[in-house]
Each structure stands twice: as structure tokens, then as C-alpha cells.
Design a protein around this motif. Structure first.
Motif, short mmCIF file in Angstrom:
data_model
loop_
_atom_site.label_atom_id
_atom_site.label_comp_id
_atom_site.label_asym_id
_atom_site.label_seq_id
_atom_site.Cartn_x
_atom_site.Cartn_y
_atom_site.Cartn_z
N CYS A 124 22.73 12.67 32.83
CA CYS A 124 22.16 12.75 31.47
C CYS A 124 22.97 11.97 30.44
CB CYS A 124 22.06 14.22 31.03
SG CYS A 124 23.61 14.95 30.50
N CYS A 178 28.64 12.31 32.42
CA CYS A 178 27.61 12.77 33.35
C CYS A 178 26.70 11.59 33.71
CB CYS A 178 26.79 13.89 32.71
SG CYS A 178 25.40 14.40 33.75
N CYS A 229 23.52 19.46 31.43
CA CYS A 229 22.36 19.47 32.33
C CYS A 229 22.64 20.16 33.66
CB CYS A 229 21.86 18.05 32.57
SG CYS A 229 22.91 17.09 33.67
N CYS A 263 28.32 19.08 34.67
CA CYS A 263 27.96 18.74 33.29
C CYS A 263 27.42 19.97 32.57
CB CYS A 263 26.91 17.64 33.29
SG CYS A 263 26.18 17.37 31.67
ZN LIG Z 1 24.45 15.98 32.31
#
Ligand SMILES: [Zn+2]
Lengths: 380, 141
Positions: free
Chosen positions: B33, B30, B47, B44
Motif C-alpha cells: 500500500c 509497505c 493494510c 504494515c
Molecule cells: Zn500496507
């Protein structure tokens, strides 16, 4: 303790348990339902809420002749019935219905008219697990155990002891499938299924069913049976694929569901007199005892070895013998609930009945540690 | 080794299987994050960002947990491990351990592993693992 959320006024298992090649899965549902209705003096016409898993509730409604105003088809594996109790209580409080029938029936052994569990090749399980040839639950649910054993110094003898202690309870139950006393040595020399799991550490594969009738606490006194109050519930889901279980040494779903149930019941761990933890395999009660907060992480095996969960112990657990000894048709949760109801009614067989037990916690699991449902029951 | 059901890729996983067929193992990274995830999905799960890319793995892993399945056909191969490994990049994945006796003595938790690729069809190549540095001998001992 908080005010009851609902009350169980009818409870029964199928007329027979075990090997039933003469009954279809649908007929096991119906047999259990009719037995539970008879238990509390009702007929299908009195039911206005229906919940089941495995079978389609519409088929069950058609078969039994019920036209409900509320239906729940939640199917998150063997703990679905714990969530049905929670949802039924909420539905009754919301006045969506007054009298709920929850059924389970499964031809797990004889496979007569059953709904097979299939994993499509394009699902995530199909793509990222099946190619490695797991043989379903016995080689998936069991995978975290070695990590748990290494982390906490838990041995194969400790796993075997879970079966040995629960077999002591099964010996009191005439309907238990495996009743004869068993030793740790016998468990450790039984047929290997998936190392370190021997067949006597694995749940049974049998046929049967069970059903519950749930209504409001206010109406419960109108029934001929001793009401069992539902005073707390909790549920959670974490994963379907065992590789996505966040920690192999503890179940997040158990902890979330258990904490919610204790909070809603307003009780402490010390208030619990009787405990059922869904034992699909011998390691699951160890995870359950720890996730529910009865012992600290890594202490469950010692707690069992010290006799606390055995007959005469201070936290009698799996007093029907559990899915390892009593019966396990594939979705065991209903049978854990049935035993808890017997205990709270005071109708468990002699020897198995926990004297003066007032609060029972029933912990269910579904999938491979992936889902959980917890129900707290109280004697009225 | 037994052959399980062959995966059928979907539009969101086809890239993983195409890479595996080339002898590359990937997880998902990701960009929002820095989370790492497997199996792949077009977002993801930490997040919720859709800003995810493929991260090629080193192929190094450790043996996290397993069972040795004894439910095998009498005329087939012997018991075999259904294992879960922890990739160096973080995520865990199911696999089989090859080039290694399928015994508790040989399969030690936390042992170092490296990926090998088992081509099982024109489109599907399964990532499997062997003890790091083991000499390739094809199938599991
Ligand atoms: Zn993420």
C-alpha cells in the motif's frame, strides 16, 4: 434520551485525600470500597461483580472477601474506571452479575505499597522513547501542546487560564488539595516543569481512592441513595507512544469515545449541563472540549476565556477543580466520576453544585492521549 | 546530555539498530500500500500486509513539537528538549535536538533538521537531530 443502561447507587472517595503515608495502595482501595458499600447499605457479601485497575482484582477480591461471578481488570490508564462503568452496565444487562464494585486506590505521592509503572527496555516505548530521557507523563503527554498552540494561536496565558478557572471551582471544595484563588501571573511564574508547562498547569501528585457500586436501573430504587443513571458510554484506544498520535492538534481516541457515548445516550451537546474532562495537564480540557464537539477546533481557549466553563457559566466544567487542583493520584478518572455523581445527586458542596443539572458527561483519558472512556450520567 | 534507558532490541527491531550503528536511519515501507511506518514491525499497520521492507531515510526532518524538560538533576546538565520530528519520509519519531541552544527561541517549530548519530554503546546508536546545516560541535549547547 434512551433507557438507562445501569445505575450508580453507591459512590464514595477514601475517608481522607491528599498525603496519606499511613495507608498502602491496597488499603486505599479497601477504604474507598467500604465507604461506597456503606453509602448504599451493602456489605462485601452483596457484591458479585468486581472491576479495578492498578490493583489486581483477584487481590482486591481476596482482601475484601468477595467471590464474584464477573471480573474486569481492564487497565488502559486513568480512564479505566470509565470503561469499568461501561463494562459493568453490559455485564449486568447480560445477567453475568447484579451488583458491581469498581474501585480505585493509589498511593501516588507517598508510594506506600504501590504498583510502579515500569517501561521495559525491550518494549517499543523502551526502545524508541526512553533513550531520549523523557521524564514520563510531564514530558510525554505535554509534547503535542506546542503544535496545537502554534496551529490555533493558543498562548501560555490560555494554558494558565485553565488552572485559574478550575481553581475557582476548587475553592468550593473543602477536600480539594489546592483551593486558594490563583492568577494567570502566578501560574506563569510558578516553577517550570517542561516548557511551556509550569507546575500549576500540571496535575497534582496525591494519595487517595474512590469506589462506585453499579446495579440495574430496576433495582436502583431499592437503595437508600438517590440513583444516578448511566445513560451512555463510549471507549477507544489509539496508541501508547505519543509519536504515534495521528494528529497533534486533536485526539482521535477522545472523539471516537465521545461520539459513541453521545450516540448511545441519544442526547445532543446542548443537553449537557455539567462536564468533567480529565485534566492531566492544562491543555487536555482544550482538546476535550473540541473532540467532544462543544466547540470547533481551535475555539476551546476562547470558550474558557469567555467564562462558559467557570462558576455561573453555561457549561460548568471540572467543578471539583480537576486533577490540577482537587486531587490526582496518577489515575484520576475515578475522581471525575465521583464529582459527576455528586452533581447528579445534588450533593456537591455549596457554590460548586450546578443548579438543576440533569445530564453530566465525564470524559476520561489514559496514557498520553492514547486511550479514552466517556460516561454520560443523568439525574433521576 | 543525560542518558536515558538504553534500548534492548528484539528480533523484529534488531535490523533497525544494526543499521543505526552503521549511521543509517530507516523507516518501514509497505510494498502493498506504499505506507511508511515507524517504529518498525514485521507487517504494515495500514493494510496488514507482511510485505514490508526497510526504507533508508534521507535524514531530513522538521521539528514537529517538543517540550523543554526542566526536571533535571542540580549537578547535571541544564534543561533539554524532548522532541518529536517529522521525517521527510512521513513518520514521526522522538529524539533530542543537538548542536542547538535548548531554548524556545532557538527551537522553532517546523525548522529544518538533519539526523546525526549518537553512539551510546557497542550495539546502540541513537538517531538525534540538529538544525540543518549546523556545524557539528558534538553535544547539545
Ligand atoms: Zn500496507
Amino acid at each position: 434520551m434512551t433507557r438507562p443502561l445501569a445505575s450508580i447507587v453507591g459512590a464514595a472517595e477514601t475517608t481522607r485525600l491528599g498525603v496519606l503515608p499511613d495507608m498502602s495502595e491496597l488499603d486505599l482501595h479497601a477504604d474507598a470500597a467500604l465507604n461506597a458499600l456503606a453509602d448504599c447499605g451493602l456489605t462485601p457479601a452483596d457484591i458479585d461483580g468486581i472491576a479495578t485497575a492498578g490493583e489486581n482484582p483477584a487481590m482486591l477480591a481476596q482482601y475484601l472477601g468477595i467471590t464474584p461471578t464477573w471480573v474486569d481488570a481492564t487497565n488502559i490508564g486513568g480512564c479505566s474506571f470509565m470503561t469499568h462503568v461501561a463494562h459493568a452496565a453490559a455485564a449486568i444487562q447480560a445477567r453475568l452479575c447484579r451488583t458491581v464494585l469498581i474501585t480505585h486506590g493509589e498511593s501516588g505521592r507517598s508510594r506506600v505499597g504501590n504498583v510502579p509503572w515500569t517501561v521495559p527496555a525491550h518494549s517499543l516505548m523502551g526502545q524508541f522513547e526512553l533513550g531520549y530521557t523523557p521524564t514520563m507523563a510531564a514530558t510525554l503527554f505535554t509534547i503535542p501542546a506546542l503544535r496545537y498552540m502554534k496551529t490555533f494561536g493558543v498562548t501560555e496565558e490560555d494554558l494558565a487560564r485553565v488552572t485559574v478557572v478550575q481553581r475557582q471551582w476548587a475553592g468550593f471544595h473543602p477536600r480539594a488539595f489546592r483551593r486558594d484563588p490563583v492568577t494567570i501571573d502566578q501560574v506563569l511564574t510558578s516553577r517550570m516543569i517542561a516548557w511551556p508547562f509550569r507546575i500549576l498547569m500540571c496535575c497534582l501528585v496525591t494519595d487517595g481512592g474512590g469506589a462506585l457500586i453499579v446495579t440495574s436501573p430496576e433495582r436502583a430504587a431499592d437503595f437508600p441513595t438517590r440513583p444516578v443513571d448511566v445513560i451512555g458510554t463510549g471507549e477507544s484506544v489509539e496508541h501508547l507512544m505519543i509519536t504515534e498520535m495521528k494528529e497533534y492538534t486533536a485526539s482521535r481516541a477522545f472523539k471516537v469515545a465521545g461520539d459513541a457515548a453521545f450516540a448511545s445516550a441519544g442526547i445532543a451537546r446542548a443537553d449537557v449541563d455539567h462536564l468533567m474532562i480529565y485534566d492531566a495537564f492544562a491543555h487536555v480540557p482544550l482538546y476535550g472540549l473540541e473532540a467532544l464537539g462543544f466547540v470547533k477546533p481551535g475555539e476551546a481557549a476562547g470558550f474558557i476565556a469567555d467564562g462558559h466553563t467557570a462558576p455561573g457559566g453555561r457549561l460548568p466544567m471540572n467543578t471539583n477543580g480537576g486533577g490540577i487542583n482537587y486531587m490526582h493520584s496518577g489515575m484520576y478518572g475515578m475522581y471525575a466520576l465521583q464529582e459527576a455523581v455528586r452533581q447528579m445527586r445534588g450533593t456537591a458542596p455549596a457554590g460548586a453544585q450546578v443548579q438543576d443539572a440533569k445530564i453530566s458527561v465525564v470524559q476520561g483519558v489514559g496514557g498520553m492521549f492514547g486511550t479514552a472512556g466517556t460516561v454520560v450520567l443523568a439525574r433521576r | 546530555m543525560l542518558r536515558g534507558t538504553l534500548p534492548e532490541p528484539t528480533p523484529s527491531t534488531a535490523w533497525f539498530w544494526e543499521a543505526a550503528a552503521r549511521g543509517e536511519l530507516h523507516v518501514q515501507a509497505c510494498d502493498a500500500c506504499d505506507g511508511r511506518h515507524f517504529p518498525p514491525r514485521p507487517f504494515c499497520p495500514s493494510c496488514g500486509s507482511r510485505d514490508v521492507t526497510a526504507l533508508r531515510c534521507s535524514g531530513r526532518a522538521t521539528l514537529h513539537s517538543y517540550v523543554i524538560n526542566h526536571m533535571v538533576p542540580k549537578d547535571g546538565d541544564g534543561p533539554y528538549a524532548v522532541a518529536v520530528v517529522r521525517l521527510e519520509e512521513g513518520p514521526m519519531m522522538m529524539t533530542n535536538i543537538v548542536d542547538c541552544p535548548q531554548t524556545p527561541e532557538a527551537l522553532m517549530l517546523d525548522m529544518a533538521l538533519e539526523v546525526v548519530f549518537d553512539r551510546v554503546s557497542d550495539t546502540i546508536t541513537l538517531p538525534k537531530f540538529r538544525p540543518a546545516g549546523a556545524a557539528a560541535s558534538g553535544e547539545a549547547a
